[in-house]
Design a protein around this motif. Sequence first.
Motif, short mmCIF file in Angstrom:
data_model
loop_
_atom_site.label_atom_id
_atom_site.label_comp_id
_atom_site.label_asym_id
_atom_site.label_seq_id
_atom_site.Cartn_x
_atom_site.Cartn_y
_atom_site.Cartn_z
N THR A 203 6.62 5.18 8.99
CA THR A 203 7.26 6.38 8.43
C THR A 203 8.79 6.28 8.39
N PRO A 204 9.46 5.85 9.47
CA PRO A 204 10.92 5.78 9.41
C PRO A 204 11.45 4.70 8.47
N LEU A 205 10.58 3.75 8.08
CA LEU A 205 11.00 2.63 7.23
C LEU A 205 10.64 2.85 5.76
N SER A 206 10.07 4.02 5.42
CA SER A 206 9.52 4.23 4.08
C SER A 206 10.08 5.48 3.43
N ARG A 207 10.13 5.44 2.10
CA ARG A 207 10.51 6.62 1.34
C ARG A 207 9.34 7.57 1.19
N VAL A 208 8.15 7.00 0.96
CA VAL A 208 6.93 7.79 0.74
C VAL A 208 5.80 7.15 1.54
N VAL A 209 5.02 7.96 2.21
CA VAL A 209 3.83 7.48 2.93
C VAL A 209 2.66 8.39 2.55
N GLU A 210 1.57 7.79 2.11
CA GLU A 210 0.34 8.51 1.83
C GLU A 210 -0.77 7.96 2.71
N GLU A 211 -1.64 8.85 3.18
CA GLU A 211 -2.64 8.49 4.17
C GLU A 211 -4.02 8.94 3.70
N ALA A 212 -5.03 8.10 3.94
CA ALA A 212 -6.42 8.45 3.60
C ALA A 212 -7.32 8.03 4.74
N GLY A 213 -8.18 8.95 5.17
CA GLY A 213 -9.10 8.65 6.25
C GLY A 213 -8.86 9.53 7.46
N PRO A 214 -9.54 9.20 8.56
CA PRO A 214 -10.39 8.02 8.75
C PRO A 214 -11.76 8.16 8.09
N TYR A 215 -12.30 7.01 7.70
CA TYR A 215 -13.63 6.97 7.13
C TYR A 215 -14.34 5.72 7.64
N THR A 216 -15.65 5.69 7.46
CA THR A 216 -16.44 4.56 7.94
C THR A 216 -16.33 3.40 6.95
N SER A 217 -16.07 2.21 7.49
CA SER A 217 -15.92 1.01 6.67
C SER A 217 -16.80 -0.08 7.25
N ARG A 218 -17.55 -0.75 6.37
CA ARG A 218 -18.42 -1.83 6.82
C ARG A 218 -17.71 -3.17 6.71
N PRO A 233 8.66 1.09 0.76
CA PRO A 233 9.72 0.82 1.73
C PRO A 233 11.08 1.35 1.28
N LEU A 234 11.92 1.67 2.24
CA LEU A 234 13.31 1.95 1.95
C LEU A 234 13.98 0.72 1.36
#
Length: 346
Positions: A203-218, A233-234
């Motif tokens: 987060t401190p190193l980025s202009r934009v952060v998008e998040e998805a999850g948590p979800y189950t992954s095989r 990134p900045l």
Amino acid sequence: MIEFGKYAAYALYRLPFRDEVHIVCQHSQKGTVCMDPELGDEDCRAFVMLPFDGAVHPVVRIRPDDEMTIKTDMLKIAEDGKIFDIEDNKERYREVFECFHRVIPSQFEKLVLSRSVSARYDGRPMDAFLRACDAYPRTMVYLCYTPETGYWIGSTPEILLAGSKSHYCTVALAGTMLTDGEWSDKNKMEQSLVADYVRDVITPLSRVVEEAGPYTSRAGNLYHLKTEFHFSPLPSVTVIDFVNRLNPTPAVCGLPKDAAKAFIVENEGYDRSYYSGVVGMLDVHGETNLYVNLRCCNLYAEDDHYRCKLYAGGGILPESTTETEFQETEEKLKTICSVLNPIYSN
């Protein structure tokens, strides 16, 4: 047919859900290893392996003197390999588990305990790589050779950093189940700790952060909890900045990270080498695909066969028990055992 024997070092890798293999070959042995605990070359473009403990093992860089991309089916499996004499070190694991478990939660929120087993392998490393490509379409599969390290083969589900220019992604991958179902509080907590750490780093190193999850992954025969992070990134932040800050993640180390790593190195009882480090293609100015080096093994020649070391680990929390954690490592070892010897296939 590619004559790999004429190269000093080479790597092959296949990204998830792809049907092509990328090949990177280096002519000269000079420069394949660098005794530096972190990546520092701002113009680096190479296939890399970073060790878990940079004070013991060098960073491996394979320059793309020659490189090509071919369809997976152009490389043919010659014969089935066989794996023999797998050691059983459960008693040793039990002793180290108790050492790790007794310092949680007084000193650590989480620790990752791993183990290595040794075995004999009669077969070709290339065949094991190709079987992994066929068996595990959801993972990054690789084969890497240098004279200093021998062969490394892996099938890893965990992205450390992937992308290019203004868009990169990473994941928090933690928690393990044998079948898809309801996640326990222990698994949810383990995954949450990793996700919180990744979020705090990027987060401190980025202009934009998008998040998805948590979800189950095989991944192979196992299921994990995954949270995806996509970020820009900045302007002043490089790919190498992210790699050096993310590696190693709590998914393979613990929290607090620096203290956990020091505890692991001192008490785990063996050398992880490149297991739980980083592997993949690094390109500061182009597309990077770096993964945490999981579900892997190291092969080195011994007389008329190969000796191999196979690695697996799991997160230790207060709720953990020796039996459940040891069984988790057994299931994870099957991932790489199955490509060394088809009788281990699920």
